[in-house]
Scaffold this motif. Structure first.
Motif, PDB file in Angstrom:
ATOM      1  N   LEU A  94      -3.562  24.297 -34.240  1.00  0.00           N
ATOM      2  CA  LEU A  94      -2.715  23.979 -35.891  1.00  0.00           C
ATOM      3  C   LEU A  94      -4.156  24.619 -37.106  1.00  0.00           C
ATOM      4  CD1 LEU A  94      -2.460  21.048 -37.254  1.00  0.00           C
ATOM      5  CD2 LEU A  94      -4.818  20.106 -36.173  1.00  0.00           C
ATOM      6  N   THR A 139      -2.302  17.036 -29.218  1.00  0.00           N
ATOM      7  CA  THR A 139      -3.052  17.745 -29.114  1.00  0.00           C
ATOM      8  C   THR A 139      -2.952  17.361 -27.402  1.00  0.00           C
ATOM      9  OG1 THR A 139      -5.125  16.645 -29.395  1.00  0.00           O
ATOM     10  CG2 THR A 139      -3.891  17.885 -30.860  1.00  0.00           C
ATOM     11  N   SER A 140      -3.816  18.771 -26.305  1.00  0.00           N
ATOM     12  CA  SER A 140      -4.205  18.248 -25.150  1.00  0.00           C
ATOM     13  C   SER A 140      -5.494  18.590 -24.621  1.00  0.00           C
ATOM     14  CB  SER A 140      -3.728  20.568 -24.661  1.00  0.00           C
ATOM     15  OG  SER A 140      -4.551  20.862 -24.630  1.00  0.00           O
ATOM     16  N   VAL A 169      -9.205  12.951 -31.151  1.00  0.00           N
ATOM     17  CA  VAL A 169      -9.899  14.337 -31.993  1.00  0.00           C
ATOM     18  C   VAL A 169     -10.349  15.313 -33.230  1.00  0.00           C
ATOM     19  CG1 VAL A 169      -7.736  16.184 -32.242  1.00  0.00           C
ATOM     20  CG2 VAL A 169      -7.054  14.352 -30.710  1.00  0.00           C
ATOM     21  N   LEU A 184      -3.371  12.858 -36.363  1.00  0.00           N
ATOM     22  CA  LEU A 184      -4.689  12.804 -35.275  1.00  0.00           C
ATOM     23  C   LEU A 184      -4.596  12.054 -34.988  1.00  0.00           C
ATOM     24  CD1 LEU A 184      -6.300  16.180 -36.433  1.00  0.00           C
ATOM     25  CD2 LEU A 184      -4.571  16.666 -34.863  1.00  0.00           C
ATOM     26  N   SER A 219     -13.336  17.299 -33.083  1.00  0.00           N
ATOM     27  CA  SER A 219     -12.876  18.594 -33.257  1.00  0.00           C
ATOM     28  C   SER A 219     -13.905  19.084 -34.211  1.00  0.00           C
ATOM     29  CB  SER A 219     -11.440  18.723 -34.255  1.00  0.00           C
ATOM     30  OG  SER A 219     -11.566  19.881 -34.365  1.00  0.00           O
ATOM     31  N   ASN A 274      -8.103  20.796 -26.400  1.00  0.00           N
ATOM     32  CA  ASN A 274      -8.328  21.277 -27.744  1.00  0.00           C
ATOM     33  C   ASN A 274      -7.068  21.933 -27.911  1.00  0.00           C
ATOM     34  OD1 ASN A 274      -9.646  19.698 -29.739  1.00  0.00           O
ATOM     35  ND2 ASN A 274     -10.261  21.509 -30.268  1.00  0.00           N
ATOM     36  N   SER A 275      -5.972  22.116 -27.639  1.00  0.00           N
ATOM     37  CA  SER A 275      -4.694  22.428 -28.194  1.00  0.00           C
ATOM     38  C   SER A 275      -3.471  22.366 -28.735  1.00  0.00           C
ATOM     39  CB  SER A 275      -4.862  23.923 -27.323  1.00  0.00           C
ATOM     40  OG  SER A 275      -3.787  23.622 -25.915  1.00  0.00           O
ATOM     41  N   THR A 276      -2.685  22.640 -29.786  1.00  0.00           N
ATOM     42  CA  THR A 276      -1.532  21.821 -30.211  1.00  0.00           C
ATOM     43  C   THR A 276      -0.117  21.919 -29.374  1.00  0.00           C
ATOM     44  OG1 THR A 276      -2.446  22.987 -32.484  1.00  0.00           O
ATOM     45  CG2 THR A 276      -0.622  21.557 -32.373  1.00  0.00           C
ATOM     46  N   ILE A 313      -8.912  22.818 -33.707  1.00  0.00           N
ATOM     47  CA  ILE A 313      -7.680  22.696 -32.680  1.00  0.00           C
ATOM     48  C   ILE A 313      -7.142  23.886 -32.395  1.00  0.00           C
ATOM     49  CG2 ILE A 313      -5.937  21.381 -31.813  1.00  0.00           C
ATOM     50  CD1 ILE A 313      -8.151  19.467 -33.897  1.00  0.00           C
TER      51      ILE A 313
END
Length: 659
Positions: free
Chosen positions: A608, A363-364, A406, A402, A410, A367-369, A605
């Motif tokens: 995801l 993940t970045s 994260v 994960l 999350s 908060n993205s996959t 996320i």
């Protein structure tokens, strides 16, 4: 304080803060009222509507989402069954190699090839998505896979399926996922039988479908004073299993802050009250007859949660699932499921590759996959993809895939991590027997036997003497309290078309076991765990076989092959965290509204998603519908409605026959 406690995503928090600012200006500031409305409320209303449109607009207006994956009936005439194992393996055992994926771009990566993951992959493929499914085992299918040894083929998880006869909703869905290639054979009626005790003291109770016949047959075996209890039980099963599905849809699809607000103001109070009623508490109110209590609760092994802690609502759903139609078995064996779904995925350029253990989801900072990392002997290999679906369970995703940071940050995963209502289910023991005589010679039947060592075993669950022991050697001396016994070779009409299986038949024996008995061997290599492990599993395995032979003495001298699986076997082959075979524990608290809402397909996320039995409920049908739920969320389309519409138009004749 509410924002902190809810762990809201930044976007959600901004929308709610905007609403608070609007309320402040409306109630406190000195701006003229009309100006307040124009300058504050209308923009705030637009923001709120935009948020709801983004989250659930597709539920209200189907045209907003993706195209219909089931617009056309995909069924084709059944092709000849493939008996050549090499040709079958070329589909369900395609090995992962870097050369197959290097330079390729996939729209979605699915981690895990159980029925939940395959369902999502197939539905997405039907709307043109290119999907890569990665499976850590050497065969696709998850709990739907089979293994062959000494020319015996064994299924590891598919023992019987309900509500899948021609024209049923579930059958329509499976037909479309397999181009109509997957066929199902009905089991006999009674499809289950219950035995209590061993030897001369053994008593037998048949389980028929439909439910009314089940009740009528029970009345022949119990005294008149228990007949009211039988009638009440059947009525309660119907009442609790026929509850509307609206609540589940709201909990899974509405934004979590809104769902939590509705829960806090009491919108789901009636449902909470229903789930507070355990299976044991309901049954004990109906009767004090121990044998009848066993008959009412016999099937708790199907969802691996004992009567004392499972919700009666869950038990009623399972009872009605089989009580309406009986049991069915896939013709050709469980491997036919993956064998016939994979070509649908490949048609859109997708792949299902085995021997590819995903060890990390990237993940970045935003908060993205970003993609997944596959474990390799030399160095890990990374596949970049903005959308990932985890079909390997909540616990595996939280604890393995994960990064801890994260999970902590999350809101979706931190809620689950802190939620004590959610825990792994009970571990399982599996015995696979190969017999050197045919089922016809041995008078074996396409029927399941639920064997209880005494009249207290079903209700006692894990509080019986067997489970109170510290090691398997002492436990075996107490006798195994519950056995599920079936003959897969007799359920499959195609078993004998393979000449290698002439004069052969198979037995599957399943029971529950403590993870702690075998935990110390979990990190040891499979098939090389040492003499102590072999001794531990053998002592329980042999006890299970002895008890089975007491019920079926004709098989004792025909046992040609034995394979014993323990909870750590499950951990190795299906990546269960504590040897469980039904995913998360099906305790009553898991189905309370807030826990149910947390176990949703969409995570916080971006990109995801979750799917499989943890999203909804265990078993083939639970994981199948979990796959549909996830597909709805990803495509922003009510796919359940699409299936209903197809059933209405293309299955009209069979639907009328069912009615």
């Amino acid at each position: 304080h509410y924002f902190i406690q809810s762990n809201l995503s930044m976007e959600t928090a901004i929308y709610f803060l905007a609403l608070l600012v609007a309320l402040y200006y409306l109630l406190i500031s000195n701006v003229p009222f009309f100006s307040k409305v124009v300058l504050i409320l209308i923009p705030s209303l637009i923001m709120g509507l935009k948020y709801l449109y983004k989250k659930i607009g597709w539920l209200l207006c189907p045209s907003l989402g993706s195209k219909n994956p089931f617009a056309v009936d995909a069924r084709t005439p059944r092709k000849p069954y493939e008996k050549d194992h090499h040709k079958r393996d070329s589909i369900i055992k395609q090995p992962f190699t870097i050369s197959k994926v290097e330079g390729q771009k996939f729209d979605v990566v699915v981690v895990g090839s159980g029925i939940g993951g395959l369902t999502v992959a197939a539905i997405l493929s039907k709307v043109g998505k290119r999907v890569l499914v990665l499976e850590q085992h050497d065969q696709a299918g998850g709990c739907c896979h089979t293994f062959i040894d000494k020319k015996y083929e064994f299924d590891v998880g598919i023992h019987y399926i309900g509500e899948i006869d021609q024209g049923r909703y579930n059958r329509v869905l499976v037909d479309q996922l397999t181009d109509g290639q997957l066929e199902w054979a009905p089991m006999m009626n009674p499809f289950d039988r219950i035995t209590i005790g061993l030897g001369d003291e053994m008593k037998e109770f048949p389980v028929f479908y439909d439910l009314m016949r089940f009740g009528a047959e029970l009345k022949k075996l119990f005294p008149v004073e228990e007949h009211n209890a039988i009638d009440s039980y059947i009525q309660l099963v119907k009442q609790y299993s026929n509850a509307p599905k609206t609540m589940t849809a709201m909990l899974k699809f509405l934004p979590f802050p809104l769902t939590r607000f509705l829960i806090n103001i009491g919108c789901f109070k009636n449902e909470i009250d229903k789930f507070r009623e355990t299976t044991a508490s309901v049954v004990q109110k109906l009767t004090s007859n121990r044998e009848l209590q066993t008959v009412f609760t016999y099937s708790w092994g199907d969802y691996a949660c004992e009567p004392a802690v499972s919700a009666f609502k869950t038990h009623a759903a399972l009872t009605a699932h089989f009580g309406g139609t009986g049991g069915f078995y896939p013709i050709g064996g469980a491997s036919e499921i993956a064998l016939n779904i994979i070509p649908v995925i490949e048609r859109s350029g997708g792949m299902v590759l085995v021997g590819s253990r995903v060890e990390k989801i990237f993940t970045s900072d935003k908060n993205s996959t970003l993609g997944v990392q596959i474990a390799r002997k030399d160095e890990p290999y990374v596949i970049e993809c903005p959308v990932v679906v985890s079909a390997v369970g909540v616990m595996n995703t939280l604890n393995s895939l994960l990064e801890p940071k994260v999970v902590h940050e999350s809101s979706y995963f931190s809620r689950l991590y802190q939620n004590r209502q959610i825990r792994p289910g009970i571990g399982g023991m599996n015995i696979f027997l190969g017999l050197n005589k045919s089922g016809k010679e041995l008078d074996l039947k396409p029927q399941n036997t639920w064997a209880f060592i005494d009249e207290n075993a079903a209700m006692a669950g894990t509080s019986c003497e067997y489970f109170l022991q510290d090691n398997p050697l002492d436990a075996a001396e107490k006798g195994v309290p519950l056995l599920f016994i079936s003959f897969p070779s007799e359920k499959d009409p195609n078993w004998s078309i393979n000449p290698e299986r002439t004069n052969k038949s198979t037995v599957a024996i399943v029971s529950v076991a403590k993870w702690e008995w075998f935990e110390s061997w979990n990190d040891q290599p499979v098939k090389r765990r040492g003499d102590d492990y072999n001794r531990a599993k053998k002592v329980i395995g042999e006890q299970m076989i002895r008890q089975t032979c007491t019920l079926f003495p004709q098989i004792e001298d025909c046992i040609d092959f034995v394979e014993i699986g323990t909870p750590v076997t499950n951990s190795h082959y299906i990546s269960s965290t504590k040897g469980e075979y039904c995913g998360l524990d099906h305790n009553a608290e898991r189905f309370f509204p807030e826990a149910c809402a947390s176990l949703r397909p969409e995570t916080d996320i971006s990109g995801l998603f979750m799917t499989g039995q943890d999203v909804l409920m265990c078993g083939f049908t639970g994981a199948l519908m979990g796959g549909v739920l996830t597909s709805c969320t990803m495509l922003k389309r009510d796919i359940f409605k699409d299936i209903w519409q197809l059933r209405k138009t293309s299955y009209a004749d069979t639907r009328k026959r069912l009615q």
